[in-house]
Design a protein around this motif. Sequence first.
Motif, PDB file in Angstrom:
ATOM      1  N   VAL A   1      -4.758  -3.986  -1.318  1.00  6.94           N
ATOM      2  CA  VAL A   1      -5.381  -4.998  -0.453  1.00  6.94           C
ATOM      3  C   VAL A   1      -4.977  -6.392  -0.916  1.00  6.94           C
ATOM      4  CG1 VAL A   1      -7.599  -6.042   0.199  1.00  6.94           C
ATOM      5  CG2 VAL A   1      -7.299  -3.560   0.337  1.00  6.94           C
ATOM      6  N   ALA A   2      -4.969  -6.617  -2.222  1.00  8.29           N
ATOM      7  CA  ALA A   2      -4.582  -7.922  -2.768  1.00  8.29           C
ATOM      8  C   ALA A   2      -3.138  -8.278  -2.407  1.00  8.29           C
ATOM      9  CB  ALA A   2      -4.764  -7.943  -4.283  1.00  8.29           C
ATOM     10  N   GLU A   3      -2.316  -7.264  -2.170  1.00  6.65           N
ATOM     11  CA  GLU A   3      -0.918  -7.494  -1.799  1.00  6.65           C
ATOM     12  C   GLU A   3      -0.678  -7.385  -0.295  1.00  6.65           C
ATOM     13  OE1 GLU A   3       1.978  -5.607  -4.292  1.00  6.65           O
ATOM     14  OE2 GLU A   3       0.924  -6.208  -6.110  1.00  6.65           O
ATOM     15  N   GLY A   4      -1.776  -7.314   0.496  1.00  8.20           N
ATOM     16  CA  GLY A   4      -1.660  -7.346   1.950  1.00  8.20           C
ATOM     17  C   GLY A   4      -1.688  -6.006   2.655  1.00  8.20           C
ATOM     18  N   CYS A   5      -1.974  -4.939   1.941  1.00  4.79           N
ATOM     19  CA  CYS A   5      -2.009  -3.617   2.570  1.00  4.79           C
ATOM     20  C   CYS A   5      -3.293  -3.444   3.381  1.00  4.79           C
ATOM     21  CB  CYS A   5      -1.900  -2.513   1.524  1.00  4.79           C
ATOM     22  SG  CYS A   5      -0.292  -2.450   0.727  1.00  4.79           S
ATOM     23  N   GLU A   6      -3.152  -2.808   4.534  1.00  6.00           N
ATOM     24  CA  GLU A   6      -4.283  -2.540   5.421  1.00  6.00           C
ATOM     25  C   GLU A   6      -4.583  -1.047   5.526  1.00  6.00           C
ATOM     26  OE1 GLU A   6      -2.923  -4.303   9.043  1.00  6.00           O
ATOM     27  OE2 GLU A   6      -2.936  -6.327   8.205  1.00  6.00           O
ATOM     28  N   THR A   7      -3.607  -0.225   5.152  1.00 10.11           N
ATOM     29  CA  THR A   7      -3.725   1.228   5.264  1.00 10.11           C
ATOM     30  C   THR A   7      -3.217   1.864   3.984  1.00 10.11           C
ATOM     31  OG1 THR A   7      -3.258   1.063   7.632  1.00 10.11           O
ATOM     32  CG2 THR A   7      -3.028   3.231   6.656  1.00 10.11           C
ATOM     33  N   SER A   8      -3.799   3.005   3.635  1.00 11.40           N
ATOM     34  CA  SER A   8      -3.314   3.800   2.518  1.00 11.40           C
ATOM     35  C   SER A   8      -2.894   5.155   3.075  1.00 11.40           C
ATOM     36  CB  SER A   8      -4.409   3.976   1.467  1.00 11.40           C
ATOM     37  OG  SER A   8      -3.936   4.748   0.387  1.00 11.40           O
ATOM     38  N   LEU A   9      -1.683   5.579   2.755  1.00 12.32           N
ATOM     39  CA  LEU A   9      -1.143   6.862   3.210  1.00 12.32           C
ATOM     40  C   LEU A   9      -0.594   7.588   1.998  1.00 12.32           C
ATOM     41  CD1 LEU A   9      -0.326   8.725   5.611  1.00 12.32           C
ATOM     42  CD2 LEU A   9       1.865   7.486   5.637  1.00 12.32           C
ATOM     43  N   LEU A  10      -1.063   8.817   1.781  1.00  8.03           N
ATOM     44  CA  LEU A  10      -0.624   9.569   0.605  1.00  8.03           C
ATOM     45  C   LEU A  10      -0.387  11.025   0.938  1.00  8.03           C
ATOM     46  CD1 LEU A  10      -3.370  11.273  -0.304  1.00  8.03           C
ATOM     47  CD2 LEU A  10      -4.004   9.065  -1.244  1.00  8.03           C
ATOM     48  N   SER A  11       0.356  11.681   0.059  1.00  5.00           N
ATOM     49  CA  SER A  11       0.523  13.134   0.111  1.00  5.00           C
ATOM     50  C   SER A  11      -0.464  13.715  -0.877  1.00  5.00           C
ATOM     51  CB  SER A  11       1.941  13.536  -0.292  1.00  5.00           C
ATOM     52  OG  SER A  11       2.878  13.093   0.644  1.00  5.00           O
ATOM     53  N   ALA A  12      -1.310  14.622  -0.398  1.00  8.23           N
ATOM     54  CA  ALA A  12      -2.325  15.231  -1.257  1.00  8.23           C
ATOM     55  C   ALA A  12      -2.076  16.726  -1.361  1.00  8.23           C
ATOM     56  CB  ALA A  12      -3.718  14.997  -0.675  1.00  8.23           C
ATOM     57  N   GLU A  13      -2.192  17.239  -2.569  1.00 12.09           N
ATOM     58  CA  GLU A  13      -2.176  18.682  -2.724  1.00 12.09           C
ATOM     59  C   GLU A  13      -3.368  19.229  -1.941  1.00 12.09           C
ATOM     60  OE1 GLU A  13      -2.109  19.726  -6.854  1.00 12.09           O
ATOM     61  OE2 GLU A  13      -0.399  18.409  -7.253  1.00 12.09           O
ATOM     62  N   VAL A  14      -3.169  20.338  -1.243  1.00 12.47           N
ATOM     63  CA  VAL A  14      -4.256  20.921  -0.458  1.00 12.47           C
ATOM     64  C   VAL A  14      -5.474  21.162  -1.345  1.00 12.47           C
ATOM     65  CG1 VAL A  14      -4.957  22.966   0.857  1.00 12.47           C
ATOM     66  CG2 VAL A  14      -2.757  21.881   1.319  1.00 12.47           C
ATOM     67  N   SER A  15      -5.242  21.531  -2.599  1.00 15.04           N
ATOM     68  CA  SER A  15      -6.353  21.769  -3.524  1.00 15.04           C
ATOM     69  C   SER A  15      -7.149  20.498  -3.822  1.00 15.04           C
ATOM     70  CB  SER A  15      -5.832  22.372  -4.832  1.00 15.04           C
ATOM     71  OG  SER A  15      -4.946  21.469  -5.469  1.00 15.04           O
ATOM     72  N   ALA A  16      -6.574  19.315  -3.552  1.00 13.20           N
ATOM     73  CA  ALA A  16      -7.254  18.038  -3.805  1.00 13.20           C
ATOM     74  C   ALA A  16      -7.749  17.378  -2.514  1.00 13.20           C
ATOM     75  CB  ALA A  16      -6.320  17.081  -4.533  1.00 13.20           C
ATOM     76  N   GLN A  17      -7.599  18.045  -1.395  1.00 15.70           N
ATOM     77  CA  GLN A  17      -7.963  17.460  -0.101  1.00 15.70           C
ATOM     78  C   GLN A  17      -9.422  17.009  -0.061  1.00 15.70           C
ATOM     79  OE1 GLN A  17      -6.778  19.827   3.302  1.00 15.70           O
ATOM     80  NE2 GLN A  17      -8.401  18.957   4.573  1.00 15.70           N
ATOM     81  N   ILE A  18     -10.321  17.807  -0.556  1.00 15.91           N
ATOM     82  CA  ILE A  18     -11.753  17.454  -0.528  1.00 15.91           C
ATOM     83  C   ILE A  18     -12.013  16.202  -1.361  1.00 15.91           C
ATOM     84  CG2 ILE A  18     -14.063  18.230  -1.219  1.00 15.91           C
ATOM     85  CD1 ILE A  18     -13.161  21.078  -0.400  1.00 15.91           C
ATOM     86  N   PHE A  19     -11.351  16.083  -2.508  1.00 18.54           N
ATOM     87  CA  PHE A  19     -11.473  14.891  -3.347  1.00 18.54           C
ATOM     88  C   PHE A  19     -11.151  13.645  -2.531  1.00 18.54           C
ATOM     89  CE2 PHE A  19      -8.863  11.817  -5.764  1.00 18.54           C
ATOM     90  CZ  PHE A  19      -9.821  11.308  -6.626  1.00 18.54           C
ATOM     91  N   TYR A  20     -10.025  13.660  -1.817  1.00 19.48           N
ATOM     92  CA  TYR A  20      -9.616  12.493  -1.032  1.00 19.48           C
ATOM     93  C   TYR A  20     -10.528  12.267   0.174  1.00 19.48           C
ATOM     94  CZ  TYR A  20      -5.428  12.216  -3.891  1.00 19.48           C
ATOM     95  OH  TYR A  20      -4.566  12.083  -4.947  1.00 19.48           O
TER      96      TYR A  20
END
Length: 146
Positions: free
Chosen positions: A97-116
């Motif tokens: 956000v401090a660098e101007g980002c408005e969106t976060s897009l990541l690749s998540a391991e399916v096993s970590a999906q609930i965490f995200y």
Amino acid sequence: MREIFGSELATQAAAFYLRYQVFVLEQGILPELEFDALDTPDRRYIVLFDGNLPVATARFQTINKTTLNPDRLCVAEEFRQQGLGKKLLVMLEKLGVAEGCETSLLSAEVSAQIFYEKLGYQVVSDIFEEDGISCVKMQKALAADE
């Protein structure tokens, strides 16, 4: 718990050490897949330390001027379930956000999906394989007050 953000060699070495422990030794990802062209000398990492031991890390990168792409987030096995992964992700989002980002897009391991999902991310892709692991793309709108 001490935290360091930057591209200094010692910070990168700590991040690489932890990534090797978690992704290569624990998950069986080939080193040549884990360490890729995005691991450049100027790439910035967040590393959390317990004393001198790196215990959690994430790679800071963007896809474009408004899209953060958190990557290579991992926590040492004996330090999991202590909120360090959440702490790393929140720190990355604030830096983005401090660098101007408005969106976060990541690749998540399916096993970590609930965490995200608990941190506000939503699945935006079908399941795909990355480095031999089932993953999904997840996205979150970033607010300037996060």
